[in-house]
Structure formats: C-alpha cells, structure tokens
Design an enzyme around this catalytic site. Structure first.
Site, PDB file in Angstrom:
ATOM      1  N   PRO A  35      52.386  15.003  59.847  1.00 16.01           N
ATOM      2  CA  PRO A  35      52.332  16.335  60.580  1.00 16.01           C
ATOM      3  C   PRO A  35      50.901  16.863  60.204  1.00 16.01           C
ATOM      4  CG  PRO A  35      53.745  16.653  58.769  1.00 16.01           C
ATOM      5  CD  PRO A  35      53.429  15.042  58.667  1.00 16.01           C
ATOM      6  N   ASP A  36      50.397  17.650  61.379  1.00 13.25           N
ATOM      7  CA  ASP A  36      49.289  18.225  61.490  1.00 13.25           C
ATOM      8  C   ASP A  36      49.725  19.775  61.009  1.00 13.25           C
ATOM      9  OD1 ASP A  36      50.331  19.446  63.668  1.00 13.25           O
ATOM     10  OD2 ASP A  36      48.843  18.606  65.165  1.00 13.25           O
ATOM     11  N   PHE A  37      48.724  20.798  61.268  1.00  8.32           N
ATOM     12  CA  PHE A  37      49.204  21.993  60.816  1.00  8.32           C
ATOM     13  C   PHE A  37      49.396  22.896  61.822  1.00  8.32           C
ATOM     14  CE2 PHE A  37      46.778  20.156  57.227  1.00  8.32           C
ATOM     15  CZ  PHE A  37      47.486  20.801  55.793  1.00  8.32           C
ATOM     16  N   ARG A  38      48.890  22.842  62.998  1.00  6.76           N
ATOM     17  CA  ARG A  38      48.801  24.039  63.879  1.00  6.76           C
ATOM     18  C   ARG A  38      49.293  23.713  65.279  1.00  6.76           C
ATOM     19  NH1 ARG A  38      44.465  24.639  60.690  1.00  6.76           N
ATOM     20  NH2 ARG A  38      44.070  26.752  60.061  1.00  6.76           N
ATOM     21  N   ASN A 106      41.538  15.716  55.562  1.00  2.85           N
ATOM     22  CA  ASN A 106      42.917  15.347  55.083  1.00  2.85           C
ATOM     23  C   ASN A 106      43.047  15.020  53.603  1.00  2.85           C
ATOM     24  OD1 ASN A 106      43.582  15.126  57.868  1.00  2.85           O
ATOM     25  ND2 ASN A 106      43.136  13.235  58.054  1.00  2.85           N
ATOM     26  N   ASP A 108      45.854  12.858  52.403  1.00  6.64           N
ATOM     27  CA  ASP A 108      46.742  11.813  52.260  1.00  6.64           C
ATOM     28  C   ASP A 108      46.389  10.548  51.759  1.00  6.64           C
ATOM     29  OD1 ASP A 108      45.527  10.706  54.652  1.00  6.64           O
ATOM     30  OD2 ASP A 108      46.570  11.811  55.694  1.00  6.64           O
ATOM     31  N   HIS A 123      38.891  18.663  51.063  1.00  2.39           N
ATOM     32  CA  HIS A 123      40.113  19.378  50.781  1.00  2.39           C
ATOM     33  C   HIS A 123      40.833  18.591  49.572  1.00  2.39           C
ATOM     34  CE1 HIS A 123      39.940  21.434  54.781  1.00  2.39           C
ATOM     35  NE2 HIS A 123      38.966  21.883  54.013  1.00  2.39           N
TER      36      HIS A 123
END
Length: 241
Positions: A35-38, A106, A108, A123
C-alpha cells in the site's frame, strides 16, 4: 499527449542513450501489493487509535513503542511482496549499463530483490534493524516474528533503520543521490507525488536534458520531456529491455 506506443518508443530511445537515474516512491511498489501512503486505500487512511503520521514519528516511537510496533508490523512490513515489472526492468537497465542508480523513498527492499545493485534508500529499510543498546543488527523476519517490542539478545530494544517523522535523512545517502541526479542526462521520476521533503527536492538538482514522469498526477515542480499516467509496471514492461 502522444499515444502510449509512441511514448514508450521515445522512452526506449532515451534510455538507450544511457546515463539515466530513476527516482521513485510508493507508487513503484503498489503493483506488488504494497500500500502507498496517501491514496484512499493507503496507510494514512487506516483506522487506528492514533493518526498514522503520529505513530510513525520519532517521538511516538520512544514514548509509545508498543503501539508503534503494533502498527509497524501490521502495515509497514510487506514481507510476502515480490518485485513487479518496474523493479525487474530497472534491474535489467542497470545490468545493461543504461541506468546509473535507483533512488527510492521506499523501505521495502524490492529493488534489491529484483537485482538492482546501486539503490539509494532515502528513508531506510525494513530489512535493517539495530539494537539501541549494543548496536547488533537484525533482519526483518526477526522483527516480524517477535512478540511485542522486539528485543536484542542483550535485552536492549531494537529500532528499525527507517526514517521516522522528525528524523533527518541519512546525510551520506542523500548527498550521493544528489550527485547521481545532478550528473544524469535523464531522470525518470516514477510513482511519487513529490510531496515529502527533503527527498522531493532532489528533482531540482537535475541538470540533464530528459525529465520523464511516470505517475498518476502531474509534476508541477519542473517541465517534463515525456509523461505517462499509465501504471508504472505497464510502462516498463513495454520497453523491451
């Protein structure tokens, strides 16, 4: 806007010239089920006792570590996700000497899973975790399988090596990413709204001739050479590299 096939052909021509850098965000991994964030179905839309932005902050990690890890393990550790067509194509472009680096927001690790070697993680990564007492390193599986707050064999608390709100980006990684972007002839921006700074500011360091956007929303920061609003995996799968 030219039709899809014409734009893909032009992107293939641009990439064939080499000296390209890819700068991506959450949209690169959504086709892998991450899933993305926004977006409406993103992490920030999750129903939780605290706002996700607060949970994912430096201060909250230290003050409510148990709550942080409950959220983090549920929503931030997609360990079953596999690289999609975009990840795989980017790794192939690097292998062919056409792509100098992947700069990603990302955490992940899917770019590395696809085979990319020069990945700059602005990040951090869920796959690196450090004991706050002795500095011992742990992988993501250890964190996921722990009960409650993950603890080191020394008894110390383990913290994910991810950048939380209120924490600075890793300086060396950011500076290296900036050098790659500044020295590239082509910058491909994909799957990012460029709303999160200072990472989003990297686009202003670009001095090359081809700025390519692969994203659902337009890029207001800079004029572009080529734009795609089609799914990023579809675009890369169509290149034929």
């Amino acid at each position: 806007m030219k039709n899809f096939d014409e734009r893909v052909k032009r992107l293939s021509e641009i990439l064939s010239e080499g000296n390209a850098v890819f700068f991506g965000g959450a949209g690169v991994s959504t086709e892998s089920g991450v899933p993305d964030f926004r977006s409406s179905g993103g992490i920030f839309a999750k129903k939780y006792d605290y706002p996700p932005e607060q949970v994912l902050s430096h201060s909250f990690f230290w003050s409510h570590t148990d709550v942080f890890y409950d959220f983090y393990k549920k929503f931030m550790m997609p360990l079953s996700a596999k690289p999609n067509a975009a990840h795989i194509a980017l790794a192939r472009l690097e292998e062919k000497g056409l792509l100098n680096a992947v700069v990603t927001q990302n955490i992940d690790g899917l770019h590395q899973a696809a085979g990319s070697k020069r990945v700059l993680e602005l990040h951090g990564s869920i796959h690196r975790n450090t004991c706050t007492e002795c500095g011992k390193k742990y992988d993501a599986r250890y964190i996921a399988e722990s009960v409650g707050v993950p603890r080191c064999v020394c008894g110390g608390m383990i913290k994910p090596d991810v950048v939380l709100y209120g924490e600075p980006l890793p300086e060396e990684t950011f500076e290296k990413a900036e050098r790659y972007v500044r020295g590239a002839d082509t910058l491909i921006v994909g799957g990012t709204s460029l709303n999160v700074y200072p990472a989003a500011g990297l686009v202003y360091a670009f001095r090359g001739k081809n700025l390519v956007l692969i994203n659902k929303s337009a890029l207001s920061a800079r004029s572009t050479t080529l734009e795609f609003d089609e799914p990023i995996g579809e675009v890369f799968a169509s290149l034929g590299f």
